[in-house]
Design a protein around this motif. Structure first.
Motif, PDB file in Angstrom:
ATOM      1  N   ARG A   1      47.512  52.600  27.591  1.00  0.00           N
ATOM      2  CA  ARG A   1      46.858  51.521  26.845  1.00  0.00           C
ATOM      3  C   ARG A   1      47.398  50.164  27.278  1.00  0.00           C
ATOM      4  O   ARG A   1      46.662  49.182  27.393  1.00  0.00           O
ATOM      5  CB  ARG A   1      47.057  51.735  25.345  1.00  0.00           C
ATOM      6  CG  ARG A   1      46.230  50.810  24.481  1.00  0.00           C
ATOM      7  CD  ARG A   1      46.257  51.260  23.028  1.00  0.00           C
ATOM      8  NE  ARG A   1      47.605  51.253  22.497  1.00  0.00           N
ATOM      9  CZ  ARG A   1      48.212  50.174  22.011  1.00  0.00           C
ATOM     10  NH1 ARG A   1      47.583  48.999  22.021  1.00  0.00           N
ATOM     11  NH2 ARG A   1      49.427  50.238  21.527  1.00  0.00           N
ATOM     12  N   LEU A   2      48.700  50.089  27.553  1.00  0.00           N
ATOM     13  CA  LEU A   2      49.286  48.844  28.051  1.00  0.00           C
ATOM     14  C   LEU A   2      48.811  48.549  29.468  1.00  0.00           C
ATOM     15  O   LEU A   2      48.446  47.416  29.794  1.00  0.00           O
ATOM     16  CB  LEU A   2      50.813  48.934  28.022  1.00  0.00           C
ATOM     17  CG  LEU A   2      51.484  48.966  26.648  1.00  0.00           C
ATOM     18  CD1 LEU A   2      52.981  49.176  26.804  1.00  0.00           C
ATOM     19  CD2 LEU A   2      51.206  47.694  25.870  1.00  0.00           C
ATOM     20  N   ASP A   3      48.830  49.571  30.305  1.00  0.00           N
ATOM     21  CA  ASP A   3      48.473  49.363  31.714  1.00  0.00           C
ATOM     22  C   ASP A   3      46.998  49.014  31.877  1.00  0.00           C
ATOM     23  O   ASP A   3      46.636  48.266  32.790  1.00  0.00           O
ATOM     24  CB  ASP A   3      48.803  50.622  32.516  1.00  0.00           C
ATOM     25  CG  ASP A   3      48.580  50.432  34.004  1.00  0.00           C
ATOM     26  OD1 ASP A   3      49.242  49.558  34.601  1.00  0.00           O
ATOM     27  OD2 ASP A   3      47.727  51.145  34.568  1.00  0.00           O
ATOM     28  N   LYS A   4      46.147  49.549  31.002  1.00  0.00           N
ATOM     29  CA  LYS A   4      44.705  49.318  31.119  1.00  0.00           C
ATOM     30  C   LYS A   4      44.219  48.220  30.175  1.00  0.00           C
ATOM     31  O   LYS A   4      43.015  48.079  29.957  1.00  0.00           O
ATOM     32  CB  LYS A   4      43.954  50.618  30.818  1.00  0.00           C
ATOM     33  CG  LYS A   4      44.323  51.790  31.721  1.00  0.00           C
ATOM     34  CD  LYS A   4      44.015  51.510  33.182  1.00  0.00           C
ATOM     35  CE  LYS A   4      44.144  52.739  34.071  1.00  0.00           C
ATOM     36  NZ  LYS A   4      45.525  53.262  34.160  1.00  0.00           N
ATOM     37  N   THR A   5      45.129  47.432  29.636  1.00  0.00           N
ATOM     38  CA  THR A   5      44.728  46.325  28.758  1.00  0.00           C
ATOM     39  C   THR A   5      43.816  45.365  29.510  1.00  0.00           C
ATOM     40  O   THR A   5      44.153  44.929  30.616  1.00  0.00           O
ATOM     41  CB  THR A   5      45.969  45.568  28.254  1.00  0.00           C
ATOM     42  OG1 THR A   5      46.755  46.438  27.459  1.00  0.00           O
ATOM     43  CG2 THR A   5      45.559  44.374  27.411  1.00  0.00           C
ATOM     44  N   PRO A   6      42.674  45.003  28.950  1.00  0.00           N
ATOM     45  CA  PRO A   6      41.777  44.076  29.658  1.00  0.00           C
ATOM     46  C   PRO A   6      42.407  42.694  29.839  1.00  0.00           C
ATOM     47  O   PRO A   6      43.070  42.173  28.941  1.00  0.00           O
ATOM     48  CB  PRO A   6      40.557  43.995  28.725  1.00  0.00           C
ATOM     49  CG  PRO A   6      40.641  45.209  27.853  1.00  0.00           C
ATOM     50  CD  PRO A   6      42.091  45.493  27.685  1.00  0.00           C
ATOM     51  N   GLY A   7      42.199  42.118  31.014  1.00  0.00           N
ATOM     52  CA  GLY A   7      42.581  40.735  31.268  1.00  0.00           C
ATOM     53  C   GLY A   7      44.020  40.443  31.603  1.00  0.00           C
ATOM     54  O   GLY A   7      44.460  39.306  31.416  1.00  0.00           O
ATOM     55  N   PRO A   8      44.824  41.397  32.123  1.00  0.00           N
ATOM     56  CA  PRO A   8      46.217  41.055  32.436  1.00  0.00           C
ATOM     57  C   PRO A   8      46.305  40.178  33.679  1.00  0.00           C
ATOM     58  O   PRO A   8      45.363  40.111  34.474  1.00  0.00           O
ATOM     59  CB  PRO A   8      46.865  42.422  32.680  1.00  0.00           C
ATOM     60  CG  PRO A   8      45.747  43.259  33.214  1.00  0.00           C
ATOM     61  CD  PRO A   8      44.516  42.780  32.484  1.00  0.00           C
ATOM     62  N   GLU A   9      47.432  39.516  33.845  1.00  0.00           N
ATOM     63  CA  GLU A   9      47.664  38.699  35.033  1.00  0.00           C
ATOM     64  C   GLU A   9      47.872  39.621  36.240  1.00  0.00           C
ATOM     65  O   GLU A   9      48.616  40.600  36.173  1.00  0.00           O
ATOM     66  CB  GLU A   9      48.895  37.822  34.822  1.00  0.00           C
ATOM     67  CG  GLU A   9      49.330  37.036  36.046  1.00  0.00           C
ATOM     68  CD  GLU A   9      48.234  36.119  36.554  1.00  0.00           C
ATOM     69  OE1 GLU A   9      47.990  36.132  37.773  1.00  0.00           O
ATOM     70  OE2 GLU A   9      47.629  35.403  35.746  1.00  0.00           O
ATOM     71  N   ASP A  10      47.190  39.280  37.345  1.00  0.00           N
ATOM     72  CA  ASP A  10      47.344  40.083  38.558  1.00  0.00           C
ATOM     73  C   ASP A  10      48.194  39.387  39.612  1.00  0.00           C
ATOM     74  O   ASP A  10      48.310  39.875  40.733  1.00  0.00           O
ATOM     75  CB  ASP A  10      45.980  40.435  39.147  1.00  0.00           C
ATOM     76  CG  ASP A  10      45.170  39.194  39.545  1.00  0.00           C
ATOM     77  OD1 ASP A  10      45.712  38.063  39.451  1.00  0.00           O
ATOM     78  OD2 ASP A  10      44.002  39.354  39.948  1.00  0.00           O
ATOM     79  N   GLY A  11      48.782  38.248  39.259  1.00  0.00           N
ATOM     80  CA  GLY A  11      49.645  37.535  40.192  1.00  0.00           C
ATOM     81  C   GLY A  11      48.966  36.400  40.920  1.00  0.00           C
ATOM     82  O   GLY A  11      49.642  35.590  41.564  1.00  0.00           O
ATOM     83  N   SER A  12      47.646  36.290  40.806  1.00  0.00           N
ATOM     84  CA  SER A  12      46.922  35.241  41.541  1.00  0.00           C
ATOM     85  C   SER A  12      46.645  34.010  40.697  1.00  0.00           C
ATOM     86  O   SER A  12      46.075  33.041  41.192  1.00  0.00           O
ATOM     87  CB  SER A  12      45.599  35.809  42.084  1.00  0.00           C
ATOM     88  OG  SER A  12      44.759  36.235  41.029  1.00  0.00           O
ATOM     89  N   HIS A  13      47.017  34.033  39.421  1.00  0.00           N
ATOM     90  CA  HIS A  13      46.727  32.891  38.546  1.00  0.00           C
ATOM     91  C   HIS A  13      47.988  32.326  37.908  1.00  0.00           C
ATOM     92  O   HIS A  13      47.912  31.656  36.875  1.00  0.00           O
ATOM     93  CB  HIS A  13      45.760  33.309  37.433  1.00  0.00           C
ATOM     94  CG  HIS A  13      44.531  34.016  37.903  1.00  0.00           C
ATOM     95  ND1 HIS A  13      44.424  35.385  37.925  1.00  0.00           N
ATOM     96  CD2 HIS A  13      43.369  33.541  38.394  1.00  0.00           C
ATOM     97  CE1 HIS A  13      43.235  35.729  38.396  1.00  0.00           C
ATOM     98  NE2 HIS A  13      42.579  34.635  38.697  1.00  0.00           N
ATOM     99  N   LEU A  14      49.142  32.576  38.493  1.00  0.00           N
ATOM    100  CA  LEU A  14      50.389  32.145  37.878  1.00  0.00           C
ATOM    101  C   LEU A  14      50.464  30.627  37.707  1.00  0.00           C
ATOM    102  O   LEU A  14      51.113  30.127  36.792  1.00  0.00           O
ATOM    103  CB  LEU A  14      51.583  32.626  38.710  1.00  0.00           C
ATOM    104  CG  LEU A  14      51.832  34.141  38.709  1.00  0.00           C
ATOM    105  CD1 LEU A  14      52.956  34.494  39.675  1.00  0.00           C
ATOM    106  CD2 LEU A  14      52.160  34.634  37.311  1.00  0.00           C
ATOM    107  N   LEU A  15      49.795  29.890  38.578  1.00  0.00           N
ATOM    108  CA  LEU A  15      49.844  28.424  38.523  1.00  0.00           C
ATOM    109  C   LEU A  15      48.611  27.825  37.855  1.00  0.00           C
ATOM    110  O   LEU A  15      48.422  26.613  37.879  1.00  0.00           O
ATOM    111  CB  LEU A  15      49.991  27.847  39.932  1.00  0.00           C
ATOM    112  CG  LEU A  15      51.249  28.271  40.693  1.00  0.00           C
ATOM    113  CD1 LEU A  15      51.249  27.659  42.083  1.00  0.00           C
ATOM    114  CD2 LEU A  15      52.494  27.869  39.937  1.00  0.00           C
TER     115      LEU A  15
END
Length: 738
Positions: free
Chosen positions: A450-464
Motif C-alpha cells: 500500500r505504501l509502495d503503490k501509493t498514487p503520486g509519490p516523488e520519482d526523483g525528477s521533481h525534487l526542485l
C-alpha cells in the motif's frame, strides 16, 4: 534673422538635412511594418506554462503587438524583500513571436540581485495544435543598476565596511558583478510544445481574474465548468476545471475527472502540462483525504513550532500520544497527506516571488523528533506485544515522509527523505522479528505494498519543483549560484532503493518461513508474482540482487550509488560520501535477531531480559553514540526492569557509558559485548555504589581511554512530553512486567 533663415537660398540649404531624420523615421516605421506583417495571428488570450499562468496579447500600432495583461509567469528563484514589478512586451518578427518580461527588483533588495531581471522568449507557431505557440528559445539574465544610479550607491554606502564598499565598486567597474539569474533554454533542445495555448473565449479572462484575486469559489467553478464544456477536448481547460472542482466542488467528481484526464492524456507533448497534471493530481488526492478524514488536523495545527505560528489546538490535543495517533491516522489514509504548501495551479507557486527575506524557513525539528519518537515507541510496543500499534506508527511515519518528499521546498523534501529512512529501519526490524507466520508476513506485505503503490509519490525528477518556477525548471542555470543537487537526487534514490530492498527481503523471509530455505532464483520470490523483482535504482537495466552469505544467512541488495557490485560485503554509508563505496542491503537471518514474543516480554531483571534477547535490543535513534541500542535500567526489589531511550534531549553524556564504541569493537572485553552490540545496563542510583555492576565504560573526558569496570548509573527522568518543548527533558521508557 528668423525671417531670413526661411528665405530662398537658406531654406533650400537646410531642407535636405532636415529630411534625413524624417527619412530615417519613415524607414524604421516601414521596416517595422514589414517585419511585423502577419502579427495578427498572435493576437489573443493564452494560457502559459501548462495552464499555470496567462497572457493577453492585443494589436498595437502599425500592425505591432502589445501585452494588455499577464499573470503568473515568474523567473525569480530567490527571496526578495517585496514583490517585484513586472512589465511585459510582445513583438512579431518574421513569423516569430517574441515575448519579453522585465522584472523590476525592489530598491530594498541588495545590489547583487541586480536592478532588473530580463526574460526573452522566442516562440514559433505550433505544428501540432493550430493557434498555439511552441517555445524554441529563452534567456533570463540579470541587468545590474548603473554605476551612477541611486540604487547602486545606496548599496555601496550601506555595505558593512569600507572594504566591502570598495569591493562592490570594484566588481561593478570591472563588470564582474555576479548574476543571480542567468539561465537559458537551448534552441538545440526540443521545443516546449504549446507553451502559449490559445483560449479564445471571453470568459477566460473572467476566470483568470477570479483565480488570481481570491481562492476558488462556486462562481469560479461555474465559470471554468462553462469554459471546459465549450471545448471538451482542451486538456488545459479540463485540468483547470479539475483543479477548481477539487478546491471548491466535489472531490469525488474531481477524482473521477482526473482519472479520465490521465487516460485521455497518458503522455502530454507539453512537459509543463505534465507537471501541471502532477500538481493537480496531488491537490485532488489531498482534497479526497480531507473528505475521508475531515476531523484530521493539519500539520500547522499539530506542529505549530514548525511554521512559527500559534495553534488553535489545546496542548492535550497535540501532546506526544496525540501526535503519534495523528501520524498513525495519516498512514491509514489512501493518499499522500500534503498540506505544507499551496496546492493546485493558480496562483501558480506564488512562493517563487512573494517569499520574502523576512519569512523564516520552516523549522522541522519538532516533526523530526516526533518521527524518531514513533520509531522508539514502535520498538517498545513490540516488547509489549502490541504489534498492530507498532506497525501503524511505522507505516504512518513512512507515509508522512513520503508525502513531504513529494511536494514543497527542497528542504521539505529532504526532511521527508530522512523520515522515510527512519521508518524503513523500523519496518525492517518489524518484518524480520515480529512476523513469525506466513499470515503475519502477508499482512505486513499488504501494508508495504500500500505504501509502495501509493498514487503520486516523488520519482526523483521533481525534487526542485518547489524551488524553481515552471519555465525556469526547464532552463539551464548558468549563474554562479547554480547548485549541485546531485546529493539530493542520490539521497532520494537511496530511500527508494531501501524500500525496494525491504520488499525483496520480506519476500525472502516469506519464502524461508514457508519452505525453510532462502530463494535460489527470481521466481522463488513468490510474493512479487508476475511483477518480477524490482529494478535497481542505481543499475536501471538490472534488478535487485541476492546472495547466500557464509553462515547460512541470506542478503538482498542494491549496488548502491557507486554502481559497483560489492556482493553485500560493505554497507553503504552516506557519511562516508554521497557516492562512497558500499551496497544497500538487508540480511535475512535464519533466526530472529530480536525475538519479540507475541504476548509481550516479562523479565525479573536485566539478566533475565538479556537471556531472551541475547543480541541486545534495537538501536536508539536518540543516542549520541552511533549504533547504541535502547538502554536497560535494572530492577530492584520494588521496581521493575525499564527499557528506555535517551529521548530528544539526547542526554546520553550524563552516563559514564557515553562514547563507548558500538558494534564490532574488538578491544572491549568479551563479557561487555552482547552479540553484535554493546548493550548498556544501568543501575538505579538509589543503590549503593559498591553494589553496582556494569560494563566497561568511557567518560567524555577520558580521551578514548577505556576506564576500569565501574558502576553505570542512570536517574530516570519523567516521561518525555513534547508540549514542554521539542527537546525538553524526559526519557521515553516502558516498564517490563515481572
Amino acid at each position: 534673422m528668423t525671417i531670413r533663415f526661411f528665405q530662398g537660398r537658406n531654406l533650400r540649404r537646410w531642407v535636405p538635412w532636415a529630411m534625413i531624420p524624417v527619412a530615417l523615421f519613415v524607414f524604421y516605421e516601414a521596416r517595422l511594418f514589414w517585419i511585423s506583417r502577419g502579427a495578427e495571428v498572435a493576437v489573443g488570450t493564452y494560457m502559459m506554462e501548462g495552464g499555470q499562468s496567462y497572457i493577453v496579447i492585443d494589436p498595437g500600432r502599425y500592425g505591432t503587438l502589445a501585452v494588455r495583461e499577464a499573470g503568473g509567469l515568474q523567473v525569480v528563484c530567490f527571496a526578495l524583500p517585496a514583490p517585484p514589478t513586472r512589465v511585459f512586451s510582445a513583438q512579431f518578427r518574421n513569423g516569430h513571436l517574441i515575448v519579453g518580461q522585465a522584472l523590476l527588483i525592489p530598491t530594498k533588495a541588495p545590489a547583487i540581485y541586480g536592478g532588473e531581471i530580463l526574460l526573452r522568449m522566442a516562440l514559433d507557431p505550433s505544428k501540432s495544435i493550430p493557434g498555439d505557440w511552441d517555445l524554441v528559445e529563452a534567456r533570463a539574465s540579470t541587468k545590474h543598476p548603473g554605476i551612477f544610479s541611486r540604487v547602486f550607491w545606496v548599496e555601496v554606502v550601506g555595505a558593512g565596511s569600507l572594504k566591502d564598499s570598495l569591493a562592490l565598486m570594484g566588481m561593478r567597474i570591472a563588470g564582474k558583478m555576479p548574476k543571480p539569474v542567468d539561465a537559458r533554454f537551448d534552441p538545440s533542445k526540443p521545443p516546449l510544445r504549446s507553451f502559449l495555448h490559445r483560449v479564445d473565449d471571453p470568459r477566460a479572462l473572467v476566470y483568470f481574474h477570479d483565480r488570481y484575486s481570491q481562492d476558488p469559489t462556486t462562481q469560479t467553478l461555474t465559470t471554468i465548468r462553462a469554459l471546459a464544456a465549450g471545448d471538451p477536448d482542451d486538456p488545459y481547460l479540463e485540468l483547470n476545471r479539475i483543479d477548481v472542482e477539487a478546491a471548491a466542488g466535489d472531490s469525488r467528481e474531481a477524482m473521477r475527472a482526473m482519472a479520465a484526464w490521465a487516460a485521455k492524456n497518458p503522455s502530454p507533448a507539453d512537459p509543463l502540462l505534465a507537471e501541471s497534471a502532477r500538481q493537480v493530481r496531488l491537490a485532488v488526492y489531498m482534497t479526497e483525504n480531507r473528505r475521508l478524514a475531515p476531523e484530521l488536523h493539519t500539520l500547522r495545527e499539530m506542529f505549530p513550532s514548525t511554521y512559527y505560528g500559534p495553534s488553535p489546538l489545546p496542548l492535550s490535543e497535540r501532546d506526544g500520544e496525540a501526535k503519534m495517533e495523528w501520524i498513525r491516522r495519516v498512514g491509514a489514509l489512501p493518499y499522500l497527506w500534503i498540506d505544507t504548501c499551496d496546492m493546485g495551479l493558480i496562483p501558480p507557486r506564488l512562493r517563487y516571488a512573494v517569499a520574502t527575506l523576512g519569512q523564516p524557513v520552516p523549522n522541522y525539528l519538532d516533526m523530526q523528533v516526533q518521527v524518531k519518537a514513533c520509531r522508539v515507541v514502535a520498538m517498545q510496543r513490540l516488547l509489549e506485544g502490541r504489534r498492530d500499534e507498532a506497525l501503524g506508527l511505522l507505516v504512518g511515519s513512512y507515509r508522512l515522509g513520503q508525502s513531504m518528499n513529494a511536494e514543497g521546498f527542497l528542504i521539505t523534501r529532504l526532511i521527508g527523505i530522512a523520515f522515510r529512512a527512519i521508518a524503513i529501519d523500523g519496518l525492517e526490524i518489524y518484518v524480520l522479528n515480529a512476523c513469525e507466520t506466513l499470515d503475519e508476513v502477508e499482512a505486513f506485505w499488504a501494508a508495504l505494498e500500500r505504501l509502495d503503490k501509493t498514487p503520486g509519490p516523488e520519482d526523483g525528477s521533481h525534487l526542485l519543483a518547489g524551488e524553481r518556477p515552471p519555465l525556469m525548471s526547464r532552463m539551464e542555470d548558468r549563474s554562479r549560484y547554480a547548485g549541485n543537487f546531485l546529493e539530493c537526487e542520490i539521497r532520494h534514490n537511496v530511500s527508494d532503493a531501501k524500500i525496494q530492498v525491504l520488499r525483496m527481503a520480506t519476500a525472502a523471509w516469506h519464502r524461508f518461513l514457508e519452505t525453510g530455505e532462502s530463494p535460489r532464483s527470481d521466481a522463488e520470490f513468490d510474493l512479487f508474482g508476475a511483477e518480477g523483482l524490482p529494478a535497481d535504482d542505481f543499475a536501471p537495466t538490472q534488478t535487485l540482487k541476492f546472495i547466500q552469505l557464509e553462515g547460512g544467512e541470506f542478503a538482498v541488495y542494491s549496488v548502491g550509488p557507486d554502481g559497483d557490485d560489492d556482493r553485500a560485503a560493505t554497507a553503504y554509508d552516506s557519511t562516508n560520501g554521497t557516492t562512497s563505496d558500499g551496497d544497500i542491503f538487508v540480511v535475512v537471518p535464519r533466526e530472529r535477531e530480536f525475538p519479540f514474543p507475541k504476548e509481550g516480554v516479562r523479565a525479573a531483571d536485566a539478566a533475565d531480559l538479556l537471556r531472551q534477547f541475547p543480541n541486545g535490543l534495537p538501536t536508539d535513534p536518540f543516542a549520541s553514540t552511533k549504533g547504541r541500542p535502547l538502554s536497560i535500567l535494572d530492577s530492584t526489589t520494588t521496581q521493575p526492569v525499564v527499557v528506555f531511550s535517551f529521548a530528544p534531549n539526547a542526554d546520553e553524556s550524563r552516563s559514564r557509558a557515553y562514547g563507548v564504541p558500538g558494534p564490532g569493537v574488538e578491544s572491549l572485553p568479551a563479557d561487555a559485548a552482547l552479540g553484535r552490540r554493546l548493550q548498556i545496563v544501568f543501575e538505579r542510583t538509589s543503590r549503593k555504589p559498591e553494589e553496582l555492576g556494569g560494563v566497561y565504560g568511557r567518560g567524555p573526558t577520558d580521551s578514548g581511554r577505556l576506564s576500569p569496570p565501574g558502576p553505570l548509573e542512570w536517574a530516570l527522568e519523567p516521561l518525555y512530553d513534547p508540549t514542554n518543548g521539542a527537546t525538553s527533558a524526559g526519557d521515553l521508557f516502558i516498564e517490563i512486567p515481572r
